[in-house]
Design an enzyme around this catalytic site. Structure first.
Site, PDB file in Angstrom:
ATOM      1  N   HIS A   1     -42.828  72.602 -19.941  1.00  0.00           N
ATOM      2  CA  HIS A   1     -43.203  74.014 -20.155  1.00  0.00           C
ATOM      3  C   HIS A   1     -42.185  74.775 -21.024  1.00  0.00           C
ATOM      4  O   HIS A   1     -42.397  75.948 -21.325  1.00  0.00           O
ATOM      5  CB  HIS A   1     -43.367  74.741 -18.820  1.00  0.00           C
ATOM      6  CG  HIS A   1     -44.461  74.183 -17.960  1.00  0.00           C
ATOM      7  ND1 HIS A   1     -45.759  74.047 -18.411  1.00  0.00           N
ATOM      8  CD2 HIS A   1     -44.452  73.712 -16.687  1.00  0.00           C
ATOM      9  CE1 HIS A   1     -46.502  73.517 -17.437  1.00  0.00           C
ATOM     10  NE2 HIS A   1     -45.738  73.297 -16.393  1.00  0.00           N
TER      11      HIS A   1
ATOM     12  N   ASP B   1     -49.151  65.086 -16.237  1.00  0.00           N
ATOM     13  CA  ASP B   1     -48.855  66.131 -15.243  1.00  0.00           C
ATOM     14  C   ASP B   1     -50.107  67.007 -15.071  1.00  0.00           C
ATOM     15  O   ASP B   1     -50.892  67.171 -16.008  1.00  0.00           O
ATOM     16  CB  ASP B   1     -47.687  66.980 -15.749  1.00  0.00           C
ATOM     17  CG  ASP B   1     -47.176  67.968 -14.717  1.00  0.00           C
ATOM     18  OD1 ASP B   1     -46.155  67.675 -14.085  1.00  0.00           O
ATOM     19  OD2 ASP B   1     -47.799  69.038 -14.558  1.00  0.00           O
TER      20      ASP B   1
ATOM     21  N   HIS C   1     -50.347  70.070 -14.909  1.00  0.00           N
ATOM     22  CA  HIS C   1     -50.274  71.313 -15.697  1.00  0.00           C
ATOM     23  C   HIS C   1     -50.184  70.973 -17.181  1.00  0.00           C
ATOM     24  O   HIS C   1     -49.561  69.970 -17.552  1.00  0.00           O
ATOM     25  CB  HIS C   1     -49.051  72.128 -15.273  1.00  0.00           C
ATOM     26  CG  HIS C   1     -49.056  72.455 -13.807  1.00  0.00           C
ATOM     27  ND1 HIS C   1     -48.284  71.749 -12.891  1.00  0.00           N
ATOM     28  CD2 HIS C   1     -49.758  73.363 -13.113  1.00  0.00           C
ATOM     29  CE1 HIS C   1     -48.510  72.241 -11.683  1.00  0.00           C
ATOM     30  NE2 HIS C   1     -49.406  73.208 -11.772  1.00  0.00           N
TER      31      HIS C   1
ATOM     32  N   ASP D   1     -48.121  65.639  -9.953  1.00  0.00           N
ATOM     33  CA  ASP D   1     -48.678  66.734  -9.143  1.00  0.00           C
ATOM     34  C   ASP D   1     -50.203  66.780  -9.196  1.00  0.00           C
ATOM     35  O   ASP D   1     -50.818  67.665  -8.592  1.00  0.00           O
ATOM     36  CB  ASP D   1     -48.060  68.089  -9.535  1.00  0.00           C
ATOM     37  CG  ASP D   1     -47.832  68.241 -11.021  1.00  0.00           C
ATOM     38  OD1 ASP D   1     -48.306  67.375 -11.798  1.00  0.00           O
ATOM     39  OD2 ASP D   1     -47.188  69.234 -11.417  1.00  0.00           O
TER      40      ASP D   1
HETATM   41 ZN   LIG Z   1     -46.929  70.151 -13.155  1.00  0.00          ZN
END
Ligand SMILES: [Zn+2]
Length: 311
Positions: free
Chosen positions: A125, A162, A164, A248
């Site tokens: 991120h 991931d 996200h 995740d």
């Molecule tokens: Zn994540």
């Protein structure tokens, strides 16, 4: 040649405060499971510290100075409500980037078959000029640019499973020719980017985003790779595959709502290893991103690393 495991004790000293999901217990759980006899043949090393010059492959000099200058001498600095730094965070962040750099040197130098970087803080991120989502520096993207600009590779791919979207990796690589970024992630979840319309600019990064609705399980996850991501990855013909390995998406994870199982992470790892075998002499470097249920995380990492060792 063996699989290389890179980590550093300093990664435990990035203290995010009580009750933060991105905590040192994650890495402790991973370290413990990788002590099992199944992993006896892993080659293990401590991650070196990345240099500021290496950080500047993915971030501006001013941004690097801003982030390192914000590391507190005591207490915490809040970059935002999610992303905090403690006195140990600077060293942890430098070792996290350094792990990816060292892994690339070892794999491209032919001394290790592939590598897993068990490090924190995560990186995907962190944008060219931004700190967010528990991430300080853009570990995987810096690695891709290091392989391009220091090792002279023409085509480097980052594949991010991931849950996200890796908005930071995509931001850092966006205008970079010879790069490829693919991500599966939960739709309409943090960081609310990563639509299929984001395909990268002409002459820049080839971007393949596959958002998956909340509740997606094994079949549709595997379909996203088999039908959408892997064919484009093969077309790109990477000379190195970097994996942003976030776990995740597991059904037990408290941070998101996909329904993946350990076997799905084993499957996707083996698919990516197959592409690496076809395109680039099996050269693959994986770096830890998310995964917040420590039991599920440890089981997923174990299956991921077992697959790397089988390659
Ligand atoms: Zn994540």
């Amino acid at each position: 040649m063996t699989t290389l495991l890179l980590s550093h004790p300093a990664c435990l000293d990035h203290d995010t405060g009580d009750l933060h999901p991105e905590c040192a217990d994650r890495l402790t759980a991973i370290t413990r499971i990788l002590e099992h006899e199944d992993f006896f043949y892993l080659s293990r090393d401590e991650a070196p510290r990345a240099t500021e010059e290496q950080l500047r492959l993915g971030h501006s000099a001013a941004h690097v100075a801003r982030v390192l200058g914000a590391i507190p001498a005591e207490g915490w600095h809040e970059f935002d409500s999610d992303t905090v730094a403690s006195p140990g965070s600077g060293e942890a962040a430098l070792r996290s980037v350094g792990a990816v750099i060292a892994a690339i040197d070892e794999v491209l130098g032919g001394r290790s078959r592939n590598a897993f970087c068990a490090v924190r803080p995560p990186g995907h991120h962190a944008g060219r000029e931004t700190v967010e989502g528990f991430c300080l520096f853009s570990n995987a993207a810096i690695g891709a640019l290091y392989a391009r600009k220091v090792h002279g590779l023409e085509r480097v791919a980052v594949v991010d499973f991931d849950v996200h979207h890796g908005n930071g990796t995509q931001d850092v690589l966006w205008n970079e020719p010879g790069t490829f970024y693919a991500s599966t992630h939960q739709q309409d979840a943090y960081p609310y980017t990563g639509t299929m319309a984001e395909t990268g600019p002409e002459g820049g990064c080839v971007v393949v985003n596959v958002p998956l609705p909340a509740g997606t399980g094994s079949d549709d996850f595997r379909w996203a790779y088999s039908d959408l991501i892997l064919p484009k990855l093969r077309d790109f013909r990477p000379e190195l595959v970097i994996v942003s390995a976030g776990f995740d998406g597991h059904a037990a994870d408290p941070m998101a709502h996909l329904r993946l199982q350990v076997a799905d992470f084993d499957w996707v790892t083996r698919q990516l290893l197959d592409v690496a075998a076809e395109c680039c002499q099996r050269r693959l470097v994986s770096v830890l991103e998310g995964g917040y249920d420590t039991r599920a995380l440890a089981a997923c990492v174990a299956s991921h690393v077992r697959a790397l060792m089988d390659a």
